[in-house]
Scaffold this active site. Structure first.
Site, PDB file in Angstrom:
ATOM      1  N   GLU A  69      11.033   6.908  -1.338  1.00 45.72           N
ATOM      2  CA  GLU A  69      11.245   6.173  -2.585  1.00 45.72           C
ATOM      3  C   GLU A  69      11.845   7.098  -3.643  1.00 45.72           C
ATOM      4  OE1 GLU A  69       7.458   3.143  -1.885  1.00 45.72           O
ATOM      5  OE2 GLU A  69       7.296   4.781  -3.332  1.00 45.72           O
TER       6      GLU A  69
ATOM      7  N   ALA B 182       0.824  -1.208   0.000  1.00 47.55           N
ATOM      8  CA  ALA B 182       0.000   0.000   0.000  1.00 47.55           C
ATOM      9  C   ALA B 182       0.861   1.262   0.000  1.00 47.55           C
ATOM     10  CB  ALA B 182      -0.940  -0.027   1.198  1.00 47.55           C
ATOM     11  N   ARG B 183       1.316   1.688   1.173  1.00 50.03           N
ATOM     12  CA  ARG B 183       2.172   2.863   1.309  1.00 50.03           C
ATOM     13  C   ARG B 183       3.190   2.597   2.419  1.00 50.03           C
ATOM     14  NH1 ARG B 183       0.470   4.017  -2.881  1.00 50.03           N
ATOM     15  NH2 ARG B 183      -0.477   5.957  -3.629  1.00 50.03           N
TER      16      ARG B 183
ATOM     17  N   HIS C 233       8.227  -0.841  -5.542  1.00 50.20           N
ATOM     18  CA  HIS C 233       6.912  -0.222  -5.771  1.00 50.20           C
ATOM     19  C   HIS C 233       6.357  -0.582  -7.153  1.00 50.20           C
ATOM     20  CE1 HIS C 233       4.274   3.309  -4.255  1.00 50.20           C
ATOM     21  NE2 HIS C 233       3.551   2.511  -5.050  1.00 50.20           N
TER      22      HIS C 233
ATOM     23  N   ASP D 224       6.564  -3.824  -0.800  1.00 51.98           N
ATOM     24  CA  ASP D 224       6.709  -3.225  -2.123  1.00 51.98           C
ATOM     25  C   ASP D 224       6.812  -1.712  -2.025  1.00 51.98           C
ATOM     26  OD1 ASP D 224       6.616  -3.449  -5.080  1.00 51.98           O
ATOM     27  OD2 ASP D 224       4.721  -2.351  -4.860  1.00 51.98           O
TER      28      ASP D 224
END
Length: 318
Positions: free
Chosen positions: A263, A233-234, A285, A258
């Protein structure tokens, strides 16, 4: 003539096609845009497209021509929506495009970790199979998904799809009640119960001030079954220092992430320091990024813009 500026076209793969809007327009695409370039690049633009480039209140105040910010993603935390509302600018987002890609990536992480695929692949590459002297060997524990309890944090379309797939694997999915809230109906299991009883916990929540850091040491200490923790998700939803500490203390058994808090991550990111462990998988991601999902996103993005210009806006956030 409408001027459309895509600030970060490189966040979509080069093979993904953007349909041209039917109205008269100029489309300007930039692969990447730095924070100090945003205002100049959007000067005179009526429509801005951004995936992750921030649009701050200061920048928005400098853009009197801007009418629409079309976010090329579901999350809109990169845009100051209150500032847009003050200036009469609409914000749209993308919805429902990742119904297959994110849940499939979620289960890819689960399967790889539960079955120790990374560790066994490394063993094969290091010649352990040849040394074993038999047709197989058991250097690492292997566990089924069937029969496991899956705690799902986030009950939107992605969480619901994950629950459907979990049932096909023979898992027992539980939707966690929102942290600190009770009485949300029969769909939900109390937050503390989900933490205590889940063999795998997977996160599918938006990042908001209320959800930031929702998993930290108090939550990890409440996990009684040393679960895997999966996050597609985040990154900001989880305290990363606490996550690594929880792994080191044996409170959780593995990490499949992920998304990270920054990032791309710096070398000092807590997860990057342990990314070479066999019970840790960090992907860049890309859970959302199957070619099929990206094309659906691009098509919906241009439909959002077209609908706005026709006076029939869709997927409006503010």
């Amino acid at each position: 003539m409408q001027k459309i500026v895509f600030l970060d076209r490189a966040t979509l793969a080069p093979q993904i096609k953007l349909a041209r809007p039917a109205f008269e327009h100029e489309l300007v695409e930039y692969g990447h845009t730095q924070a100090d370039q945003v205002a100049a690049r959007l000067d005179g633009a009526t429509i801005a497209i951004t995936n992750k480039v921030p649009l701050t209140a200061d920048v928005i105040a400098q853009l009197p021509s801007l009418k629409l910010v079309a976010v090329a993603a579901t999350g809109t935390d990169c845009v100051d929506k209150e500032a847009c509302e003050r200036h009469g600018i609409k914000v749209s987002n993308i919805r429902g495009y990742a119904l297959n890609t994110v849940p499939e990536h979620t289960f890819a992480l689960m399967l790889a970790l539960r079955r120790n695929l990374i560790a066994y692949r490394d063993d094969v590459l290091n010649g352990e199979w040849q040394k074993s002297g038999q047709f197989c060997f058991f250097n690492h524990a292997i566990h089924d998904l069937g029969g496991m309890t899956l705690g799902i944090i986030g009950e939107g379309v992605l969480g619901q799809r994950v629950a459907e797939i979990a049932k096909a694997f023979g898992m027992r999915p539980l939707f966690a009640a929102h942290k600190g809230r009770e009485g949300l109906g029969p769909l939900y299991t109390p937050w503390d119960e989900v933490l205590a009883t889940s063999d795998v916990i997977t996160i599918h929540s938006p990042l908001t001030p209320q959800t930031r850091g929702m998993l930290a040491m108090p939550e990890f200490r409440a996990m009684q079954r040393t679960p895997l923790v999966i996050n597609t998700a985040r990154g900001g939803l989880v305290d990363e220092d606490a996550l690594v500490r929880a792994l080191d203390e044996g409170l959780i058994s593995g990490i499949g992430f992920d998304v990270l808090s920054s990032e791309p991550p710096g070398d000092d990111n807590p997860l990057m320091r342990i990314a070479n462990r066999p019970n840790v998988i960090v992907t860049p991601h890309v859970a959302w990024a199957s070619d099929e999902a990206q094309q659906a996103l691009a098509d919906q993005l241009m439909d959002n813009i077209g609908g706005f210009m026709r006076g029939a806006p869709v997927n409006i956030v503010v």
